[in-house]
Design an enzyme around this catalytic site. Sequence first.
Site, PDB file in Angstrom:
ATOM      1  CB  CYS A 229      17.478 -17.863 -18.034  1.00  0.00           C
ATOM      2  SG  CYS A 229      16.446 -18.304 -17.268  1.00  0.00           S
TER       3      CYS A 229
ATOM      4  CB  CYS B 285      15.379 -21.849 -19.944  1.00  0.00           C
ATOM      5  SG  CYS B 285      16.497 -20.053 -21.129  1.00  0.00           S
TER       6      CYS B 285
ATOM      7  CE1 TYR C 126     -16.339   1.407   6.921  1.00  0.00           C
ATOM      8  CE2 TYR C 126     -15.431  -1.131   7.766  1.00  0.00           C
ATOM      9  CZ  TYR C 126     -16.048   0.301   6.558  1.00  0.00           C
ATOM     10  OH  TYR C 126     -15.500   0.044   5.407  1.00  0.00           O
TER      11      TYR C 126
ATOM     12  CB  CYS D 164      14.897 -15.325 -19.307  1.00  0.00           C
ATOM     13  SG  CYS D 164      14.993 -16.829 -19.911  1.00  0.00           S
TER      14      CYS D 164
ATOM     15  CG  LEU E  76     -11.847   7.058   4.242  1.00  0.00           C
ATOM     16  CD1 LEU E  76     -11.454   6.219   5.570  1.00  0.00           C
ATOM     17  CD2 LEU E  76     -12.886   7.987   4.562  1.00  0.00           C
TER      18      LEU E  76
ATOM     19  CD  GLU F  87       6.717  -1.676  -2.480  1.00  0.00           C
ATOM     20  OE1 GLU F  87       7.753  -1.511  -3.243  1.00  0.00           O
ATOM     21  OE2 GLU F  87       5.403  -2.272  -2.074  1.00  0.00           O
TER      22      GLU F  87
ATOM     23  CE  LYS G 205      -7.144   2.206   5.357  1.00  0.00           C
ATOM     24  NZ  LYS G 205      -8.188   1.678   4.408  1.00  0.00           N
TER      25      LYS G 205
ATOM     26  CD  GLU H 106     -12.558  -2.606   4.902  1.00  0.00           C
ATOM     27  OE1 GLU H 106     -13.810  -2.773   4.312  1.00  0.00           O
ATOM     28  OE2 GLU H 106     -11.823  -3.554   4.276  1.00  0.00           O
TER      29      GLU H 106
ATOM     30  CG  ASP I 104      -5.508  -4.868   5.213  1.00  0.00           C
ATOM     31  OD1 ASP I 104      -5.872  -4.399   4.515  1.00  0.00           O
ATOM     32  OD2 ASP I 104      -4.121  -5.161   4.996  1.00  0.00           O
TER      33      ASP I 104
ATOM     34  CG  ASP J 157      -2.239  -0.856   1.301  1.00  0.00           C
ATOM     35  OD1 ASP J 157      -2.095  -1.959   0.123  1.00  0.00           O
ATOM     36  OD2 ASP J 157      -3.419  -0.846   2.100  1.00  0.00           O
TER      37      ASP J 157
ATOM     38  CD  GLU K   5     -14.458   3.649  12.674  1.00  0.00           C
ATOM     39  OE1 GLU K   5     -15.033   2.735  12.405  1.00  0.00           O
ATOM     40  OE2 GLU K   5     -14.628   4.993  12.698  1.00  0.00           O
TER      41      GLU K   5
ATOM     42  CE  LYS L  69      -3.984   3.092   4.123  1.00  0.00           C
ATOM     43  NZ  LYS L  69      -3.189   2.691   2.889  1.00  0.00           N
TER      44      LYS L  69
ATOM     45  NE  ARG M 195     -13.274   0.068  -2.476  1.00  0.00           N
ATOM     46  CZ  ARG M 195     -13.391   0.880  -1.454  1.00  0.00           C
ATOM     47  NH1 ARG M 195     -14.358   1.377  -1.415  1.00  0.00           N
ATOM     48  NH2 ARG M 195     -13.262   0.593  -0.171  1.00  0.00           N
TER      49      ARG M 195
ATOM     50  CB  CYS N 272      12.739 -19.644 -20.649  1.00  0.00           C
ATOM     51  SG  CYS N 272      13.230 -19.625 -18.523  1.00  0.00           S
TER      52      CYS N 272
HETATM   53  S1  IVH Z   1     -15.013   4.588   6.753  1.00  0.00           S
HETATM   54  C1  IVH Z   1     -16.863   6.525   2.384  1.00  0.00           C
HETATM   55  N1  IVH Z   1     -14.515   3.219   8.796  1.00  0.00           N
HETATM   56  O1  IVH Z   1     -11.244   1.401   4.374  1.00  0.00           O
HETATM   57  C2  IVH Z   1     -15.532   6.209   2.894  1.00  0.00           C
HETATM   58  N2  IVH Z   1     -13.701   2.845   6.356  1.00  0.00           N
HETATM   59  O2  IVH Z   1      -9.514   3.438   2.783  1.00  0.00           O
HETATM   60  C3  IVH Z   1     -15.858   5.777   4.763  1.00  0.00           C
HETATM   61  N3  IVH Z   1     -11.960   0.505   6.283  1.00  0.00           N
HETATM   62  O3  IVH Z   1     -13.491   1.856   1.613  1.00  0.00           O
HETATM   63  C4  IVH Z   1     -15.056   4.411   5.055  1.00  0.00           C
HETATM   64  N4  IVH Z   1     -11.618  -0.151   8.135  1.00  0.00           N
HETATM   65  O4  IVH Z   1     -13.437  -0.183   2.826  1.00  0.00           O
HETATM   66  C5  IVH Z   1     -14.104   2.955   7.245  1.00  0.00           C
HETATM   67  N5  IVH Z   1     -13.260   1.300  10.338  1.00  0.00           N
HETATM   68  C6  IVH Z   1     -13.889   2.031   9.185  1.00  0.00           C
HETATM   69  C7  IVH Z   1     -12.714   1.053   7.998  1.00  0.00           C
HETATM   70  C8  IVH Z   1     -12.577   1.702   7.043  1.00  0.00           C
HETATM   71  C9  IVH Z   1     -11.728  -0.415   6.628  1.00  0.00           C
HETATM   72  C10 IVH Z   1     -11.904   0.518   4.749  1.00  0.00           C
HETATM   73  C11 IVH Z   1     -13.128   0.808   3.313  1.00  0.00           C
HETATM   74  C12 IVH Z   1     -13.076   2.190   3.625  1.00  0.00           C
HETATM   75  C13 IVH Z   1     -11.467   1.805   3.028  1.00  0.00           C
HETATM   76  C14 IVH Z   1     -10.856   3.519   3.267  1.00  0.00           C
END
Ligand code: IVH
Length: 705
Positions: free
Chosen positions: A431, A434, A243, A449, A90, A42, A126, A191, A128, A40, A124, A337, A147, A454
């Site tokens: 290579c 080969c 959420y 290569c 976001l 990068e 985030k 999520e 993954d 992410d 809160e 992040k 999505r 190959c």
């Molecule tokens: S609020 C308008 N809350 O992260 C979007 N998103 O990078 C509002 N995500 O699209 C999203 N945890 O898929 C919200 N506690 C959280 C989250 C969360 C993971 C994801 C979600 C969002 C993405 C944004």
Amino acid sequence: MSDQSPAAAKSARLEIEALRAELRRHRELYYVAAEPEISDVEYDALERRLQDLESAWPQFAVVDTPTGTVGSDSDARFPSLPHSRPMLSLANTYEPAEIDDFVTRLRRDLTGPSAALPVVLTVEPKIDGVALALRYRDGRIEAGLTRGDGRSGDVITANAATIAGVPERLPANWRDAFPQPAPTCVEARGEAYLSLSRFAALNAERQDAGLEALANPRNATAGTLKTLDVEEVKRRRLSAFFYQLFPLPEPDGTSAADFPDHSAEMAALRALGLPVNEFLRTAGDAAGVHAHLDELQRRRDELDYQIDGAVVKVDSRAQQVALGFTAKAPRWGVAYKFAAEEAVTRLREITLQVGRTGVITPVAELEPVALAGTTVSRATLHNWDELARKDIRVGDTVVVAKGGDIIPKVLRVLIERRRGDEQPLPPPTACPVCGSPTSRREDEVALRCGNARCPAIMAGRLRLFAGRDACDIDGLGGRWIDLFLERGLVKGPADLFGMDRETLAGLPGWGEKSADRLLSGLARAKQRPWAAKIFALGIPQVGVSTALTLARHHDDIDALLKATPGKLADLPDIGPVVGEQVCAYFEGEDGRDLVASLRAAGFFLEHEDLPPKPAAAGDNWFAARTFVLTGTLETMTRQEARAAIEALGGKVAGSVSRATHVVVAGAKAGSKLDKAVELGIEVVDEAGFRARLDEQGGGHGSANA
Ligand code: IVH
């Protein structure tokens, strides 16, 4: 003001186009293939670079640039539905100071009556995972959506309903959780994720079964939500945290009342019984937010799920509405992040991996070390420039990190821990697979290569060809591809269609059942959607969504072969860079050979909705025709007959209709035979059927002989 000369403009335009193509490719790898190549961090850096260039060179703006759109997970195998509201992303930050900027900006941007209210912020985790929307009508689940491209999502209702805590029916008193009068339809967003413990258990099972390990929980979640077999989805046991909760417009066009703030929204989700993360804090200023972020980061390792940061939101709905959205993200929230977690370990060896495109990548083989919830024993070293720049040597003590928690990488060497016997690894001149000489293309750091034949390149191409988004060939895993190549049974995708049942059944670990399974899988591959077939060709820069665009604008391979770079560049999502690559691929020997060999194997590259071509004299009687088997066959089982038909490019259906071309009637055939006669459909008996098979060279797998 930057240099605005024509030369600078040209170079900016080229970089912008290259970045857009690169970002689209990575989005596809992340959202569609669920196999990201970069972290992410990068990805975000590439996106920022594009954003900067686009601001400096507004004349090169386009509407569908990745900086102005969200990634897409759309998958042609699922129906799609428009979202009730766009599913946005976001804004991201990795810098603590940017949280302060965010709070300052909020206060500055708030106007109108809500500006008078104090600003309360929520913090809160985030999660993954993979974004998910659930729609309930009158308390019953109506749709589960991914999505997608943010505007429409893929319908995965049955899969969503397998998630722990996702009810098909809300509790009887669900209306009480809403401001009155309560809405008829509501939507919850959250999520989906795979817990770390479940992820480890699944991988242990897969290891026992000789299957490839799932790369990481997020990708496994994405793949699971897009699995067609709901029983398998159930078995994986996904979880979710929600959420967002909002009423949908009423049937009479009125809108029900919304929650006063995010905290109330979360409480209502809880009241509905939907899983909600227990970590939800509020703060009145940036310092308070930082304290919560620190706490969350400290507790990160105790969690049984991956989080990649925290989400900071304005609590008040009135303030949220006043702040509004950009094209891509709300102004009322930001994702903070966490920096990647690091670990120290020893680099035991550097191995070389040859990919589908011939690029040779050095890979660090590490002493296994615990990192962000998983054990890491390999890390990518990217390329030789990076190896030299970081002065990485075999035997070094290195710092590894999972950038954004995806693919581990070697960050740096602890030079002070060197003992003197560490060995640098020079770029290979041959290579590793080969032995052909390696080369570098102009303007590329990658070493390749140079041998298109190959085995490693072939293996990569075959994997892509057989993969889920391409031909989805049941029974053809990576280790079987390696076995076929080792034994010289195949050299390229087209050879797969020439394999015969006997040879397959005689391979170690194989038998008649697995041979039939593969032959059916291969037959089905010929019926794959046109877009999947384009993707299967492995054209450089052409991922699933580009393949879909190409398929929509060309009926068949001949139309695609005639396309010019200029024409392709005009299609949505395809710029001049990709346009050139596609044309160069079809002009090159590799591309032309692949297309010709597939055509000869009866793998027709054309839109599935085109009317079937009339069979020419001497043609394969089976190809593109639909068969119905009825009655008892004496010299073969139904399964064998089916496999033979499918291997020759025909389809087998269960019932007779006007779409049926041939009915094969065995002994004691009943109503299906009557129906065939009634509809005037060609009927053959078993002897006739066998004779047709013999004409084609005896049946199984000999369609292309
Ligand atoms: S609020 C308008 N809350 O992260 C979007 N998103 O990078 C509002 N995500 O699209 C999203 N945890 O898929 C919200 N506690 C959280 C989250 C969360 C993971 C994801 C979600 C969002 C993405 C944004």
